[in-house]
Design an enzyme around this catalytic site. Sequence first.
Site, mmCIF file in Angstrom:
data_model
loop_
_atom_site.group_PDB
_atom_site.id
_atom_site.type_symbol
_atom_site.label_atom_id
_atom_site.label_comp_id
_atom_site.label_asym_id
_atom_site.label_seq_id
_atom_site.Cartn_x
_atom_site.Cartn_y
_atom_site.Cartn_z
ATOM 1 N N ASP A 167 -27.625 -3.087 2.640
ATOM 2 C CA ASP A 167 -26.859 -3.469 3.913
ATOM 3 C C ASP A 167 -26.379 -2.199 4.354
ATOM 4 O OD1 ASP A 167 -25.654 -4.350 6.185
ATOM 5 O OD2 ASP A 167 -24.152 -5.438 4.926
ATOM 6 N N ASP A 173 -20.959 -10.582 9.255
ATOM 7 C CA ASP A 173 -19.932 -9.718 8.915
ATOM 8 C C ASP A 173 -18.564 -9.818 9.290
ATOM 9 O OD1 ASP A 173 -21.450 -7.511 7.662
ATOM 10 O OD2 ASP A 173 -22.419 -7.147 9.641
#
Length: 211
Positions: free
Chosen positions: A172, A32
């Site tokens: 996600d 991320d």
Amino acid sequence: MEISVSYLSSLYSKEKTIMNIESTNANYIHVDLMDGGFVPKKNFEINDIVKLLKNHELPLDIHLMVFDPLLYIDDLAKLNPTYITFHLEATKDIVKTIEKIKRYNIKVGLSIKPETNILELMPYLSIVDLVLVMSVEPGAGGQKFLDKSINRVEILKTYRENNNLNYKIEIDGGINDETIKKVSANIDIAVSGSFICMSKSYQEKINLLRK
Ligand code: DX5
Ligand code: ZN
């Protein structure tokens, strides 16, 4: 269904967390990257990320939460990632960004925030390899799964079937052993962060997700 582990929220340092993930049978490390613009927090310098992950063994699934994703692709390509995913909402140069990622022979993902109309993805679905449906507002780990994502992945799966397309569907945000049951029939890849990395037994948690 494949499992991609996000190391954003963890009990340990990034280095140790990545080592722990590498010792499991996870399918990907989910990376991320946040620029402090597209999302409030910034969590990387590009050179540090290249250093941190350059010896990775598990395939990388990079999730760019940044404005202007074009800026980072040359550097990230050095990591030989499997996927680079960027946000539909982040740039006007969507096709240009898709083409640039593909030129490196890296698979392209397009991600969508919970509030964005799913129809906005449609023009790109035949030219991407993956759609990443955010089931929380991007920007932080440990948030609660948004139930409206259930219908969004279902629509994407039906659309793929009806149109003979091949993109993978990834979800996600807020995925744990309970929420995964709500979407598992319609997804190919589940990202899970704090459920795994805020524990001390990563493999056990991954096994629970695969059940
Ligand atoms: C959120 C990130 C997610 C997050 C997942 O902005 O894109 O990948 O780290 O973490 P959990 O599983 O804790 O929601
Ligand atoms: Zn992510």
